[in-house]
Design a protein around this motif. Structure first.
Motif, PDB file in Angstrom:
ATOM      1  N   PHE A 185      47.364   0.923 -11.647  1.00  0.00           N
ATOM      2  CA  PHE A 185      46.380   1.961 -11.921  1.00  0.00           C
ATOM      3  C   PHE A 185      47.051   3.294 -12.254  1.00  0.00           C
ATOM      4  N   CYS A 186      48.383   3.349 -12.205  1.00  0.00           N
ATOM      5  CA  CYS A 186      49.098   4.554 -12.634  1.00  0.00           C
ATOM      6  C   CYS A 186      49.177   4.655 -14.148  1.00  0.00           C
ATOM      7  N   SER A 187      48.885   3.561 -14.839  1.00  0.00           N
ATOM      8  CA  SER A 187      48.894   3.590 -16.296  1.00  0.00           C
ATOM      9  C   SER A 187      47.602   4.211 -16.790  1.00  0.00           C
ATOM     10  N   SER A 188      47.693   5.032 -17.842  1.00  0.00           N
ATOM     11  CA  SER A 188      46.496   5.697 -18.359  1.00  0.00           C
ATOM     12  C   SER A 188      45.611   4.744 -19.148  1.00  0.00           C
ATOM     13  N   SER A 189      46.162   3.617 -19.598  1.00  0.00           N
ATOM     14  CA  SER A 189      45.395   2.581 -20.277  1.00  0.00           C
ATOM     15  C   SER A 189      46.117   1.260 -20.067  1.00  0.00           C
ATOM     16  N   GLN A 190      45.456   0.176 -20.416  1.00  0.00           N
ATOM     17  CA  GLN A 190      46.044  -1.137 -20.179  1.00  0.00           C
ATOM     18  C   GLN A 190      47.235  -1.358 -21.094  1.00  0.00           C
ATOM     19  N   ALA A 191      48.410  -1.455 -20.505  1.00  0.00           N
ATOM     20  CA  ALA A 191      49.609  -1.705 -21.300  1.00  0.00           C
ATOM     21  C   ALA A 191      49.689  -3.187 -21.656  1.00  0.00           C
ATOM     22  N   GLU A 192      50.332  -3.470 -22.779  1.00  0.00           N
ATOM     23  CA  GLU A 192      50.465  -4.846 -23.241  1.00  0.00           C
ATOM     24  C   GLU A 192      51.936  -5.204 -23.429  1.00  0.00           C
ATOM     25  N   GLY A 193      52.278  -6.440 -23.066  1.00  0.00           N
ATOM     26  CA  GLY A 193      53.645  -6.904 -23.267  1.00  0.00           C
ATOM     27  C   GLY A 193      54.524  -6.661 -22.059  1.00  0.00           C
ATOM     28  N   ASP A 194      55.667  -7.365 -22.019  1.00  0.00           N
ATOM     29  CA  ASP A 194      56.591  -7.281 -20.902  1.00  0.00           C
ATOM     30  C   ASP A 194      57.883  -6.565 -21.241  1.00  0.00           C
ATOM     31  N   SER A 195      58.150  -6.338 -22.522  1.00  0.00           N
ATOM     32  CA  SER A 195      59.389  -5.674 -22.909  1.00  0.00           C
ATOM     33  C   SER A 195      59.147  -4.853 -24.157  1.00  0.00           C
ATOM     34  N   SER A 196      59.999  -3.837 -24.338  1.00  0.00           N
ATOM     35  CA  SER A 196      59.827  -2.984 -25.502  1.00  0.00           C
ATOM     36  C   SER A 196      61.116  -2.221 -25.770  1.00  0.00           C
ATOM     37  N   SER A 197      61.072  -1.446 -26.840  1.00  0.00           N
ATOM     38  CA  SER A 197      62.195  -0.600 -27.232  1.00  0.00           C
ATOM     39  C   SER A 197      61.636   0.704 -27.770  1.00  0.00           C
ATOM     40  N   ILE A 198      62.503   1.680 -27.903  1.00  0.00           N
ATOM     41  CA  ILE A 198      62.070   2.954 -28.463  1.00  0.00           C
ATOM     42  C   ILE A 198      61.494   2.751 -29.865  1.00  0.00           C
ATOM     43  N   GLY A 199      62.134   1.923 -30.668  1.00  0.00           N
ATOM     44  CA  GLY A 199      61.637   1.660 -32.013  1.00  0.00           C
ATOM     45  C   GLY A 199      60.249   1.061 -32.025  1.00  0.00           C
ATOM     46  N   GLN A 200      60.005   0.125 -31.122  1.00  0.00           N
ATOM     47  CA  GLN A 200      58.685  -0.498 -31.039  1.00  0.00           C
ATOM     48  C   GLN A 200      57.644   0.513 -30.598  1.00  0.00           C
ATOM     49  N   GLU A 201      57.989   1.351 -29.626  1.00  0.00           N
ATOM     50  CA  GLU A 201      57.037   2.348 -29.141  1.00  0.00           C
ATOM     51  C   GLU A 201      56.718   3.383 -30.219  1.00  0.00           C
ATOM     52  N   VAL A 212      48.411  15.465 -30.928  1.00  0.00           N
ATOM     53  CA  VAL A 212      48.332  15.775 -29.505  1.00  0.00           C
ATOM     54  C   VAL A 212      46.897  15.904 -29.011  1.00  0.00           C
ATOM     55  N   ASP A 213      46.023  16.575 -29.768  1.00  0.00           N
ATOM     56  CA  ASP A 213      44.656  16.782 -29.291  1.00  0.00           C
ATOM     57  C   ASP A 213      43.863  15.485 -29.254  1.00  0.00           C
ATOM     58  N   THR A 214      44.046  14.648 -30.262  1.00  0.00           N
ATOM     59  CA  THR A 214      43.362  13.344 -30.265  1.00  0.00           C
ATOM     60  C   THR A 214      43.868  12.476 -29.132  1.00  0.00           C
ATOM     61  N   PHE A 215      45.184  12.464 -28.962  1.00  0.00           N
ATOM     62  CA  PHE A 215      45.779  11.675 -27.884  1.00  0.00           C
ATOM     63  C   PHE A 215      45.231  12.095 -26.528  1.00  0.00           C
ATOM     64  N   ILE A 216      45.197  13.387 -26.256  1.00  0.00           N
ATOM     65  CA  ILE A 216      44.747  13.869 -24.946  1.00  0.00           C
ATOM     66  C   ILE A 216      43.269  13.575 -24.741  1.00  0.00           C
ATOM     67  N   ALA A 217      42.455  13.814 -25.756  1.00  0.00           N
ATOM     68  CA  ALA A 217      41.026  13.542 -25.621  1.00  0.00           C
ATOM     69  C   ALA A 217      40.777  12.065 -25.347  1.00  0.00           C
ATOM     70  N   ASP A 218      41.453  11.194 -26.074  1.00  0.00           N
ATOM     71  CA  ASP A 218      41.272   9.753 -25.883  1.00  0.00           C
ATOM     72  C   ASP A 218      41.762   9.316 -24.503  1.00  0.00           C
ATOM     73  N   MET A 219      42.918   9.822 -24.076  1.00  0.00           N
ATOM     74  CA  MET A 219      43.462   9.415 -22.789  1.00  0.00           C
ATOM     75  C   MET A 219      42.572   9.866 -21.640  1.00  0.00           C
ATOM     76  N   LEU A 220      42.164  11.120 -21.644  1.00  0.00           N
ATOM     77  CA  LEU A 220      41.378  11.640 -20.532  1.00  0.00           C
ATOM     78  C   LEU A 220      40.005  10.990 -20.459  1.00  0.00           C
ATOM     79  N   SER A 221      39.441  10.613 -21.602  1.00  0.00           N
ATOM     80  CA  SER A 221      38.123   9.971 -21.582  1.00  0.00           C
ATOM     81  C   SER A 221      38.196   8.540 -21.072  1.00  0.00           C
ATOM     82  N   GLY A 222      39.396   7.957 -21.092  1.00  0.00           N
ATOM     83  CA  GLY A 222      39.527   6.561 -20.695  1.00  0.00           C
ATOM     84  C   GLY A 222      40.052   6.326 -19.300  1.00  0.00           C
ATOM     85  N   LEU A 223      40.289   7.390 -18.535  1.00  0.00           N
ATOM     86  CA  LEU A 223      40.852   7.223 -17.192  1.00  0.00           C
ATOM     87  C   LEU A 223      39.846   6.589 -16.237  1.00  0.00           C
ATOM     88  N   GLU A 224      40.301   5.603 -15.490  1.00  0.00           N
ATOM     89  CA  GLU A 224      39.467   4.931 -14.494  1.00  0.00           C
ATOM     90  C   GLU A 224      39.562   5.655 -13.151  1.00  0.00           C
TER      91      GLU A 224
END
Length: 457
Positions: A185-201, A212-224
């Motif tokens: 529940f520390c994740s701001s949204s449901q993460a997918e996958g078990d491994s990643s890299s900077i390039g993939q992210e 930044v503004d779209t990201f923040i609005a979307d993240m804050l509206s989706g917090l459980e």
């Protein structure tokens, strides 16, 4: 050659890491029960040189202080974190030698907390892995609302900036190794996958693909909702957690169990929901040991309430103790194992309630339109569709809001059955007649139940 071993903390959705070379290693964000970490290091034949915290955790009790004490490792904690124990403070840019060409560089990544720090593993000057804690997760970022509501937007902007700093300073091939994001529940949204890299992210993470503004609005509206026990984790970690005691609790017989229940204590049956519904001691509640025991029990039980654990075997009891110390439920008052008939006091009989699927609910509703359907899923799940005329109380609120549920037999459902079983047991303990719907919510439509979307009670 370096190595990175992943230590899954099942049930909490977190990971700890053991990383190093031939002789020395560093541990990132260790769990409370440190024996597993010590065993992993022994299996590698390495000395634990450093224990590093990315932040003062809000979702579990850290084993860092105890691990450093046991191994003699240097305990690294972000310099800006307010803690009450001796540690080695680390600041942005600090680089610590591990062995040979291996080193660990601290990189300030505020956002999940104001003092959050990531650690970059370097091999011969080349950066190979980023331990990002609660900063950059796989496809997501750590939530920014766990410290103080007034800081949430400020931390959200810091989280965005930190994600961009990691992406700007690290090569595409660098592994991304977060602590959170695997159901936490520390994740701001449901993460997918078990491994990643900077390039993939760079290609897929919302913090790196949105403005930044779209990201923040979307993240804050989706917090459980935040699990209630989180409020106690930060202070415990800042004070310095005590060593754990995982020895078996004292054994309670049926008379003592009844007395504890009568005194308002909780007796938690760890058996499967199938076994519990078929026969259990009246007043006990069911949190399956194989489910997300630590998260949901710590969330629902009044903090500090004495608990007695009832298990089908000593092994199940021992694992439950290990899971619970990770969230600060340190010592059960008592325990019992074996056949539930042996947990009864004189004159008592086992209580039971039915389990059913959505097809059975459809038939029952056709016969009695007034029966109560209780949906215990989260708000976001319900927004995607729900059984028409159902009552909605998320599972973590059922204990306190049971009085709002209309009279009659209550058919309880969630998305898959686990949370419905918890809620059904709470209502059964309160004397309500219940039916636990043990079925996937996808089957509700197939069963012909009328579903709807939009506002619902």
């Amino acid at each position: 050659m370096f190595f990175v071993d992943i230590l899954e903390i099942e049930g909490l959705g977190n990971r700890s890491y053991l990383a190093g070379g031939r002789e020395a290693a560093v541990v990132i964000d260790p769990p409370r029960d440190v024996e597993r970490v010590v065993a992993a290091a022994a299996g590698r034949g390495v000395r634990i040189a450093y224990v590093a915290e990315t932040h003062v955790h809000n979702d579990y009790v850290s084993g860092g202080l105890e691990l450093a004490r046991l191994t003699g490792a240097t305990y690294l904690v972000p310099a800006a974190a307010r803690v009450s124990f001796d540690r080695t403070p680390v600041a942005d840019g600090d680089t610590l030698p591990v062995e040979g060409g291996l080193a660990l560089r601290a990189l300030a990544t505020p956002g999940h907390t104001p003092h959050h720090t990531s650690y970059i593993l370097q091999e011969d000057g080349r950066e190979v892995a980023a331990f990002t804690g609660g900063s950059l997760l796989i496809g997501s970022v750590g939530r920014p609302d766990l410290v103080e509501p007034r800081l949430t937007e400020k931390l959200a902007r810091a989280q965005y900036a930190s994600a961009h700093r990691l992406a700007a300073e690290l090569d595409d091939a660098v592994q991304v190794l977060p602590t959170h994001g695997f159901g936490s529940f520390c994740s701001s949204s449901q993460a997918e996958g078990d491994s990643s890299s900077i390039g993939q992210e760079r290609k897929t993470n919302a913090a790196l693909t949105k403005d930044v503004d779209t990201f923040i609005a979307d993240m804050l509206s989706g917090l459980e909702d935040v699990p209630a026990y989180y409020a106690h984790m930060g202070p415990l970690n800042a004070a310095g957690p005590a060593p754990v005691d995982l020895t078996p609790p004292r054994t309670a017989g049926g008379k003592e169990i009844a007395e504890r229940l009568a005194a308002g204590e909780w007796a938690v049956d760890l058996r499967s929901r199938t076994a519990f519904s078929a026969g259990h001691v009246a007043g006990t509640v069911n949190f399956e040991a194989e489910g997300k025991l630590a998260t949901y029990l710590a969330w629902l039980i009044p903090w500090g309430k004495p608990v007695t654990l009832l298990a089908d075997s000593p092994a199940q009891l021992a694992q439950a103790q290990r899971d619970l110390v990770r969230v600060g439920i340190d010592r059960p008052s008592a325990a019992a194992t074996g056949d539930p008939a042996g947990w009864l006091s004189e004159g008592e009989v086992l209580r039971s309630f039915p389990r059913a699927d959505f097809a059975a609910l459809k038939k029952a509703r056709e016969a009695d339109e007034s029966l109560v359907v209780l949906d215990v899923r989260r708000d976001s799940e319900r927004a995607g569709g729900y059984v028409r005329d159902s009552v909605h109380i998320p599972v973590h609120e059922v204990h306190d809001r049971a009085g709002e549920i209309p009279a009659g037999t209550v058919w309880v459902h969630c998305a898959g059955g686990m949370r419905a079983a918890i809620a059904a047991s709470l209502l059964d303990a309160a004397g309500r007649d219940v039916v636990a719907v043990d079925d996937s919510f996808d089957a509700a439509l197939d069963a012909g139940l009328a579903l709807t979307t939009g506002p619902g009670h």
